[in-house]
Design a protein around this motif. Structure first.
Motif, PDB file in Angstrom:
ATOM      1  N   GLY A 112     -18.552  32.465-107.864  1.00 46.49           N
ATOM      2  CA  GLY A 112     -18.865  33.510-106.874  1.00 46.49           C
ATOM      3  C   GLY A 112     -20.265  34.057-107.091  1.00 46.49           C
ATOM      4  N   LEU A 113     -20.572  34.315-108.366  1.00 48.14           N
ATOM      5  CA  LEU A 113     -21.912  34.847-108.706  1.00 48.14           C
ATOM      6  C   LEU A 113     -22.988  33.838-108.328  1.00 48.14           C
ATOM      7  CD1 LEU A 113     -21.436  36.546-112.188  1.00 48.14           C
ATOM      8  CD2 LEU A 113     -22.107  37.648-110.050  1.00 48.14           C
ATOM      9  N   ALA A 114     -22.703  32.565-108.601  1.00 44.27           N
ATOM     10  CA  ALA A 114     -23.680  31.525-108.273  1.00 44.27           C
ATOM     11  C   ALA A 114     -23.946  31.501-106.769  1.00 44.27           C
ATOM     12  CB  ALA A 114     -23.152  30.162-108.738  1.00 44.27           C
ATOM     13  N   ALA A 115     -22.883  31.652-105.960  1.00 43.16           N
ATOM     14  CA  ALA A 115     -23.028  31.640-104.498  1.00 43.16           C
ATOM     15  C   ALA A 115     -23.887  32.817-104.040  1.00 43.16           C
ATOM     16  CB  ALA A 115     -21.654  31.684-103.844  1.00 43.16           C
ATOM     17  N   VAL A 116     -23.593  33.997-104.584  1.00 37.68           N
ATOM     18  CA  VAL A 116     -24.345  35.202-104.191  1.00 37.68           C
ATOM     19  C   VAL A 116     -25.802  35.060-104.621  1.00 37.68           C
ATOM     20  CG1 VAL A 116     -24.559  37.705-104.583  1.00 37.68           C
ATOM     21  CG2 VAL A 116     -22.305  36.674-104.234  1.00 37.68           C
ATOM     22  N   PHE A 117     -26.004  34.591-105.865  1.00 34.56           N
ATOM     23  CA  PHE A 117     -27.358  34.423-106.401  1.00 34.56           C
ATOM     24  C   PHE A 117     -28.167  33.447-105.537  1.00 34.56           C
ATOM     25  CE2 PHE A 117     -30.359  32.180-109.186  1.00 34.56           C
ATOM     26  CZ  PHE A 117     -31.094  33.254-109.686  1.00 34.56           C
ATOM     27  N   LEU A 118     -27.548  32.320-105.192  1.00 33.36           N
ATOM     28  CA  LEU A 118     -28.236  31.310-104.361  1.00 33.36           C
ATOM     29  C   LEU A 118     -28.543  31.871-102.978  1.00 33.36           C
ATOM     30  CD1 LEU A 118     -26.325  28.037-105.298  1.00 33.36           C
ATOM     31  CD2 LEU A 118     -28.733  28.540-105.711  1.00 33.36           C
ATOM     32  N   ASN A 119     -27.623  32.660-102.455  1.00 32.58           N
ATOM     33  CA  ASN A 119     -27.820  33.269-101.144  1.00 32.58           C
ATOM     34  C   ASN A 119     -29.058  34.176-101.163  1.00 32.58           C
ATOM     35  OD1 ASN A 119     -27.090  33.809 -98.461  1.00 32.58           O
ATOM     36  ND2 ASN A 119     -26.111  35.730 -99.078  1.00 32.58           N
ATOM     37  N   GLU A 120     -29.136  34.995-102.211  1.00 27.10           N
ATOM     38  CA  GLU A 120     -30.273  35.920-102.342  1.00 27.10           C
ATOM     39  C   GLU A 120     -31.573  35.132-102.499  1.00 27.10           C
ATOM     40  OE1 GLU A 120     -30.257  39.285-102.107  1.00 27.10           O
ATOM     41  OE2 GLU A 120     -28.133  39.077-101.560  1.00 27.10           O
ATOM     42  N   MET A 121     -31.489  34.045-103.296  1.00 27.03           N
ATOM     43  CA  MET A 121     -32.697  33.262-103.545  1.00 27.03           C
ATOM     44  C   MET A 121     -33.186  32.585-102.264  1.00 27.03           C
ATOM     45  SD  MET A 121     -33.186  30.856-106.834  1.00 27.03           S
ATOM     46  CE  MET A 121     -32.928  29.303-106.069  1.00 27.03           C
ATOM     47  N   LEU A 122     -32.225  32.059-101.492  1.00 26.52           N
ATOM     48  CA  LEU A 122     -32.591  31.402-100.230  1.00 26.52           C
ATOM     49  C   LEU A 122     -33.142  32.416 -99.223  1.00 26.52           C
ATOM     50  CD1 LEU A 122     -29.652  28.859 -99.840  1.00 26.52           C
ATOM     51  CD2 LEU A 122     -32.045  28.347-100.340  1.00 26.52           C
TER      52      LEU A 122
ATOM     53  N   LYS B 101     -25.009  25.616 -95.955  1.00 22.53           N
ATOM     54  CA  LYS B 101     -24.732  24.742 -97.114  1.00 22.53           C
ATOM     55  C   LYS B 101     -24.107  25.517 -98.274  1.00 22.53           C
ATOM     56  CE  LYS B 101     -26.179  20.689 -95.811  1.00 22.53           C
ATOM     57  NZ  LYS B 101     -27.512  20.373 -95.404  1.00 22.53           N
ATOM     58  N   LEU B 102     -24.315  26.847 -98.264  1.00 23.13           N
ATOM     59  CA  LEU B 102     -23.776  27.651 -99.375  1.00 23.13           C
ATOM     60  C   LEU B 102     -22.250  27.649 -99.397  1.00 23.13           C
ATOM     61  CD1 LEU B 102     -26.034  30.779 -99.805  1.00 23.13           C
ATOM     62  CD2 LEU B 102     -25.625  28.946-101.393  1.00 23.13           C
ATOM     63  N   PHE B 103     -21.669  27.229 -98.283  1.00 27.72           N
ATOM     64  CA  PHE B 103     -20.204  27.121 -98.225  1.00 27.72           C
ATOM     65  C   PHE B 103     -19.692  26.273 -99.396  1.00 27.72           C
ATOM     66  CE2 PHE B 103     -16.842  24.105 -97.171  1.00 27.72           C
ATOM     67  CZ  PHE B 103     -15.769  24.958 -96.964  1.00 27.72           C
ATOM     68  N   TYR B 104     -20.443  25.189 -99.694  1.00 32.31           N
ATOM     69  CA  TYR B 104     -19.992  24.258-100.726  1.00 32.31           C
ATOM     70  C   TYR B 104     -19.963  24.880-102.121  1.00 32.31           C
ATOM     71  CZ  TYR B 104     -20.398  20.812 -97.063  1.00 32.31           C
ATOM     72  OH  TYR B 104     -20.236  20.138 -95.891  1.00 32.31           O
ATOM     73  N   VAL B 105     -20.737  25.947-102.294  1.00 27.17           N
ATOM     74  CA  VAL B 105     -20.691  26.652-103.577  1.00 27.17           C
ATOM     75  C   VAL B 105     -19.648  27.763-103.509  1.00 27.17           C
ATOM     76  CG1 VAL B 105     -22.041  27.964-105.289  1.00 27.17           C
ATOM     77  CG2 VAL B 105     -23.128  26.148-103.966  1.00 27.17           C
ATOM     78  N   ALA B 106     -19.706  28.547-102.420  1.00 27.86           N
ATOM     79  CA  ALA B 106     -18.799  29.697-102.308  1.00 27.86           C
ATOM     80  C   ALA B 106     -17.339  29.265-102.278  1.00 27.86           C
ATOM     81  CB  ALA B 106     -19.137  30.504-101.066  1.00 27.86           C
TER      82      ALA B 106
END
Lengths: 286, 309
Positions: free
Chosen positions: A193-203, A214-219
């Motif tokens: 979950g943290l990775a998804a949020v972090f990637l979202n913020e970074m993107l 594409k973040l669906f695949y992480v979330a």
């Protein structure tokens, strides 16, 4: 009970069921589990409806989602504790070598241990059905969604159980195995979950504010987000209204079932006293 | 029934077993003796299909332990030097669990378990929880567990260690009974005299190497390089001593008490016959003429002297 046990032919299951049901730990665990589940949900229900004179089905839907997520978190708390000592415990008790000289194959030992532990976890979940029944009465949730939630629990239990089982086979000491199993389970539960949020913020930072399908695949790798997505799909698309490319729970199954099978394979490999192929084709006449 | 060919096992640089060649006949009881860390348990673990040797082969009833582990497991009952029991199971349930693990049909188990508990004198503890049993009882229960699938071969790693004298005697009696049932038994101990009573053959192992192997009554002779003959006379022991002193094959003659001669003898059996007839033809009153088994404790100390400890 004895007659019922005779119908179960797997000796490990019979032994595990027998000995588990004879300890005080079992009813205490069941009691505490129900206390936490019931306490949180009924407490929250009381706080929400104490001053209301009407029921809003939308609110009870939210309550059901909360109940489902809480149960999932509790499964993540309990399953590693149940499974992480199954094989290392045999090793510590000095019974594993004897077991390996019997006709039980390492594969059968590993899967029986997993099934016996998950059976108890299933009992805990099953025991919470009355809590669901009460919340279900408030409305807002379909029977299909309730079934879906329980199906998802089964997937999550197999995943967390496989992680615990692998740690138990891999580490000689139950203490180390349990700690590692909890770390890995919480990494799955929170880390994804943290990775998804972090990637979202970074993107957002790199590409500007917008949707990142594409973040669906992480979330969707996160069990809690995936479970909630059964009711609120935007949880796995991180707030955007984009349709998920694949049903979230199917994606969860596609990713984690092979992972679980791989963990069983590695556990069996680890358990084999003399390394040989796990699946041997029987020759003619054998 | 059990055969090892140049069996070797290495843990890193440490050689636990080195070129071990064993041959144990069906129905015999083989005592495997050696100090702690000599390689007994490693050899037994290999035979029990729990370890793969670094090199060499091991066979049980002709089956290679690495190529046919399932067949070997069907043939052996293995009792490790240390083993635990499960909590919250009675003795009957404990044996029932292993009966299930060996695919023994449910309908046969009740009679089988009752018979096994009777064999190991634990009938009165059938419904007792196994974790409440004494060490001796647990060892006997472990033996019953080994026998649950009626194996031809028993591999028992120090079954009498840590037992009090009474429990040791009980264990010995059970093993004698098993020997009578025709089981091939490989039993280890670090105390040679303990094994002498029940074994047909003895193998002494140290630092992973077999340094002596012989029938139990010949092991002392093989180790010392001579046999000890005891001659019991009614009288005139000194005359007898003087008479055999210079006979062929006689190394030394010692007088024990007033009537017994102990002769260190390196000759063959024909020479022994000649020795006896020489005494009789000279009119000496011979009451008994026999070969001594030898002091096994001394043998063990001689053979394993200083190495490995």
């Amino acid at each position: 009970m004895q007659k019922l046990l005779r119908r179960v032919t797997n000796p490990i299951l019979v032994k595990e069921y027998r000995s588990r049901m004879r300890t005080l730990k079992t009813p205490v665990t069941l009691f505490l589990y129900l206390l936490v589940m019931g306490g949180v949900i009924f407490g929250f229900t009381y706080l929400q409806y104490a001053r209301n004179v009407y029921y809003n089905p939308g609110d009870s839907r939210m309550l059901f989602v909360m109940l489902a997520a809480l149960q999932l978190v509790l499964i993540a708390f309990v399953t590693p504790g149940l499974v992480a000592g199954t094989i290392s415990g045999e090793r510590e008790r000095q019974t594993l070598n004897i077991l390996l000289t019997t006709h039980l194959s390492p594969l059968k030992i590993v899967l029986s241990k997993l099934v016996s532990s998950l059976s108890f976890m299933a009992l805990l979940v099953f025991a919470t059905l009355p809590v669901y029944a009460v919340i279900f009465l408030f409305g807002g949730v379909s029977p299909g969604q309730v079934l879906g939630v329980f199906g998802f629990y089964l997937m999550a239990m197999i995943l967390f159980g496989s992680v615990g089982l692998f740690c138990s086979a891999w580490f000689k000491r139950t203490g180390v195995s349990t700690v590692t199993a909890y770390m890995l389970t919480f990494a799955l539960l929170g880390g994804t979950g943290l990775a998804a949020v972090f990637l979202n913020e970074m993107l957002d930072l790199l590409n500007g504010h917008g949707t990142h399908p594409k973040l669906f695949y992480v979330a969707a790798l996160n069990p809690v987000l995936n479970l909630i997505a059964m009711f609120e799909p935007e949880f796995v698309t991180l707030g955007s209204n984009v349709e998920p490319p694949i049903t979230p729970w199917v994606y969860f199954l596609i990713v984690y079932l092979p992972v679980s099978i791989l963990l069983w394979y590695l556990s069996v490999k680890r358990l084999m006293p003399v390394k040989r192929p796990i699946f041997t084709r029987k020759r003619k006449g054998e | 029934m059990i055969r090892t060919v140049n069996l070797s096992m290495k843990y890193g640089k440490f050689r636990a077993v080195h070129d071990l060649n064993l041959q144990i006949e069906a129905g015999s009881v083989f005592g495997f003796v050696g100090p702690n860390g000599a390689g007994k348990s490693t050899t037994m673990s290999i035979l029990a299909t729990l370890l793969a040797p670094t090199s060499g082969q091991a066979y049980v009833d002709g089956y290679d332990v690495i190529q046919n582990p399932e067949e070997v497991r069907r043939l052996i009952g293995y009792m490790p030097d240390f083993f635990g029991v499960y909590d919250n199971l009675t003795a009957v349930e404990y044996l029932d669990f292993y009966a299930g693990a060996y695919n023994i049909p449910v309908e046969k188990r009740e009679t089988l378990i009752r018979d096994l508990l009777e064999l190991v004198n634990l009938s009165m503890k059938a419904d007792a929880y196994v974790d409440t049993l004494s060490r001796g009882m647990k060892q006997r229960l472990g033996l019953a567990r080994c026998l649950i699938h009626d194996p031809k071969v028993l591999i028992l790693d120090e079954p009498a260690s840590g037992l009090d004298p009474r429990a040791r005697i009980e264990m010995k009696e059970i093993l004698k009974e098993l020997k009578g049932m025709g089981k091939t038994i490989l039993i280890s101990s670090h105390i040679l005299p303990e094994l002498a009573e029940m074994c047909d053959h003895i193998g002494i192992i140290e630092q992973g190497q077999l340094i002596a192997m012989a029938p139990v009554d010949q092991i002392a002779a093989q180790v010392a390089g001579h046999r000890v003959l005891r001659v019991k006379l009614r009288s005139r022991a000194e005359d007898a001593q003087a008479l055999v002193q210079d006979a062929k094959g006689v190394q030394s003659v010692t007088l024990e008490g007033k009537t017994d001669l102990l002769i260190a003898y390196t000759g063959d059996e024909e020479g022994q016959v000649a020795l006896l007839s020489r005494l009789v033809s000279n009119g000496l009153p011979v009451l008994a003429f026999s070969e001594e088994a030898g002091n096994l404790e001394e043998v063990f100390l001689t053979v394993t002297k200083g190495v490995g400890s």
